[in-house]
Scaffold this motif. Structure first.
Motif, PDB file in Angstrom:
ATOM      1  N   LEU A  62       0.825  -1.211   0.000  1.00 26.36           N
ATOM      2  CA  LEU A  62       0.000   0.000   0.000  1.00 26.36           C
ATOM      3  C   LEU A  62       0.855   1.255   0.000  1.00 26.36           C
ATOM      4  O   LEU A  62       0.552   2.226  -0.714  1.00 26.36           O
ATOM      5  N   HIS A  63       1.944   1.261   0.763  1.00 26.53           N
ATOM      6  CA  HIS A  63       2.811   2.440   0.813  1.00 26.53           C
ATOM      7  C   HIS A  63       3.545   2.638  -0.509  1.00 26.53           C
ATOM      8  O   HIS A  63       3.652   3.779  -1.005  1.00 26.53           O
ATOM      9  N   LEU A  64       4.052   1.572  -1.106  1.00 26.72           N
ATOM     10  CA  LEU A  64       4.739   1.709  -2.389  1.00 26.72           C
ATOM     11  C   LEU A  64       3.778   2.195  -3.478  1.00 26.72           C
ATOM     12  O   LEU A  64       4.134   3.049  -4.296  1.00 26.72           O
ATOM     13  N   ALA A  65       2.568   1.647  -3.479  1.00 19.77           N
ATOM     14  CA  ALA A  65       1.578   2.096  -4.470  1.00 19.77           C
ATOM     15  C   ALA A  65       1.262   3.571  -4.289  1.00 19.77           C
ATOM     16  O   ALA A  65       1.088   4.310  -5.271  1.00 19.77           O
ATOM     17  N   SER A  66       1.205   4.034  -3.031  1.00 20.81           N
ATOM     18  CA  SER A  66       0.917   5.447  -2.780  1.00 20.81           C
ATOM     19  C   SER A  66       2.038   6.349  -3.273  1.00 20.81           C
ATOM     20  O   SER A  66       1.823   7.536  -3.540  1.00 20.81           O
ATOM     21  N   LEU A  67       3.254   5.784  -3.419  1.00 14.44           N
ATOM     22  CA  LEU A  67       4.397   6.544  -3.927  1.00 14.44           C
ATOM     23  C   LEU A  67       4.495   6.490  -5.454  1.00 14.44           C
ATOM     24  O   LEU A  67       5.413   7.053  -6.039  1.00 14.44           O
ATOM     25  N   GLY A  68       3.558   5.777  -6.076  1.00 17.57           N
ATOM     26  CA  GLY A  68       3.539   5.712  -7.525  1.00 17.57           C
ATOM     27  C   GLY A  68       4.293   4.543  -8.110  1.00 17.57           C
ATOM     28  O   GLY A  68       4.519   4.490  -9.320  1.00 17.57           O
ATOM     29  N   THR A  69       4.698   3.595  -7.292  1.00 19.31           N
ATOM     30  CA  THR A  69       5.424   2.418  -7.772  1.00 19.31           C
ATOM     31  C   THR A  69       4.439   1.317  -8.141  1.00 19.31           C
ATOM     32  O   THR A  69       3.610   0.938  -7.307  1.00 19.31           O
ATOM     33  N   PRO A  70       4.507   0.761  -9.350  1.00 24.73           N
ATOM     34  CA  PRO A  70       3.598  -0.335  -9.721  1.00 24.73           C
ATOM     35  C   PRO A  70       3.834  -1.543  -8.818  1.00 24.73           C
ATOM     36  O   PRO A  70       4.908  -2.138  -8.823  1.00 24.73           O
ATOM     37  N   THR A  71       2.834  -1.884  -8.027  1.00 24.14           N
ATOM     38  CA  THR A  71       2.983  -2.908  -6.999  1.00 24.14           C
ATOM     39  C   THR A  71       1.783  -3.839  -6.995  1.00 24.14           C
ATOM     40  O   THR A  71       0.639  -3.388  -7.054  1.00 24.14           O
ATOM     41  N   SER A  72       2.060  -5.138  -6.928  1.00 18.79           N
ATOM     42  CA  SER A  72       1.013  -6.142  -6.793  1.00 18.79           C
ATOM     43  C   SER A  72       1.236  -6.925  -5.507  1.00 18.79           C
ATOM     44  O   SER A  72       2.326  -6.911  -4.938  1.00 18.79           O
ATOM     45  N   LEU A  73       0.189  -7.634  -5.080  1.00 17.85           N
ATOM     46  CA  LEU A  73       0.251  -8.387  -3.833  1.00 17.85           C
ATOM     47  C   LEU A  73      -0.205  -9.820  -4.050  1.00 17.85           C
ATOM     48  O   LEU A  73      -1.270 -10.052  -4.641  1.00 17.85           O
ATOM     49  N   VAL A  74       0.602 -10.760  -3.591  1.00 11.99           N
ATOM     50  CA  VAL A  74       0.193 -12.166  -3.535  1.00 11.99           C
ATOM     51  C   VAL A  74      -0.142 -12.496  -2.094  1.00 11.99           C
ATOM     52  O   VAL A  74       0.726 -12.412  -1.214  1.00 11.99           O
TER      53      VAL A  74
END
Length: 209
Positions: A62-74
């Motif tokens: 969630l924090h990385l996504a808020s910084l604009g980094t494309p992030t997925s979660l398994v």
């Protein structure tokens, strides 16, 4: 090789390390951000003030996504109201939810936090939970690993090994073999870790259960 940090209540140290590995989209002078895959538990912290979405890898995603980094979660969520709400909040927060698995076998993870007189918290985990049964052979995991350039691997989801039908340790072993950069989030929370499994994660030779 792997970058290692130990799980703590505050996420600033691991996030600082990750920003060294993963440039964010907000920096116009940096190259396009790498794709990050976070792996591990998604759960709800039941505190005296209410329910809060958590789990180390989930918070990092969630924090990385808020910084604009494309992030997925398994992770794995139960097919219940808490699972639906967790999925909604992750998607709303910009986290890629395609690799998220669902199960009818167990409910979405829950942790009951009790505060002592000195303000120290003790935690009681609902066991087993959905995040204990991440499928190591799912097509969604294969696709997520193929796309990821950086993996954040939480160790807590390996807590059951192969006991009680747990499969997340085997999934973690697969993720640890990722070809790219791996960041280990080692959560040494008694009694929920196995020393030999943790050593295997660090060495890159984990047992799968």
């Amino acid at each position: 090789s792997a970058m290692i940090f130990f799980d703590a209540y505050y996420l600033l140290p691991p996030l600082f390390l990750l920003t060294l590995l993963v440039p964010t989209a907000r920096s116009l002078s940096s190259p396009p951000p790498n794709t990050v895959l976070c792996f591990g538990e998604t759960l709800w912290d039941a505190l005296p003030s209410g329910l809060f979405l958590g789990g180390g890898p989930t918070n990092v995603a969630l924090h990385l996504a808020s910084l604009g980094t494309p992030t997925s979660l398994v992770t794995c969520l139960g097919r219940d109201r808490l699972g639906n709400e967790a999925h909604r909040r992750l998607a709303q927060g910009g986290v890629g939810t395609r690799p998220i698995q669902r199960t009818d076998k167990y409910g979405t993870g829950m942790v009951l936090a009790t505060l002592g007189d000195g303000g120290d918290a003790t935690y009681e985990f609902d066991t087993p939970s959905a995040w204990d049964v991440i499928d190591p052979h799912g097509a969604s995991l294969d696709a997520a690993l193929e796309d990821a350039e950086v993996v954040v691997l939480g160790s807590l989801c390996s807590r059951l090994g192969g006991a009680e039908g747990g499969t997340s340790a085997a999934a973690a072993a697969r993720v640890r073999g990722h070809r790219g950069a791996v960041v280990l989030d080692l959560n040494l929370r008694p009694p929920w870790y196995d020393v030999e499994h943790i050593k295997g994660l660090i060495r890159g030779t984990p047992a799968d259960g």
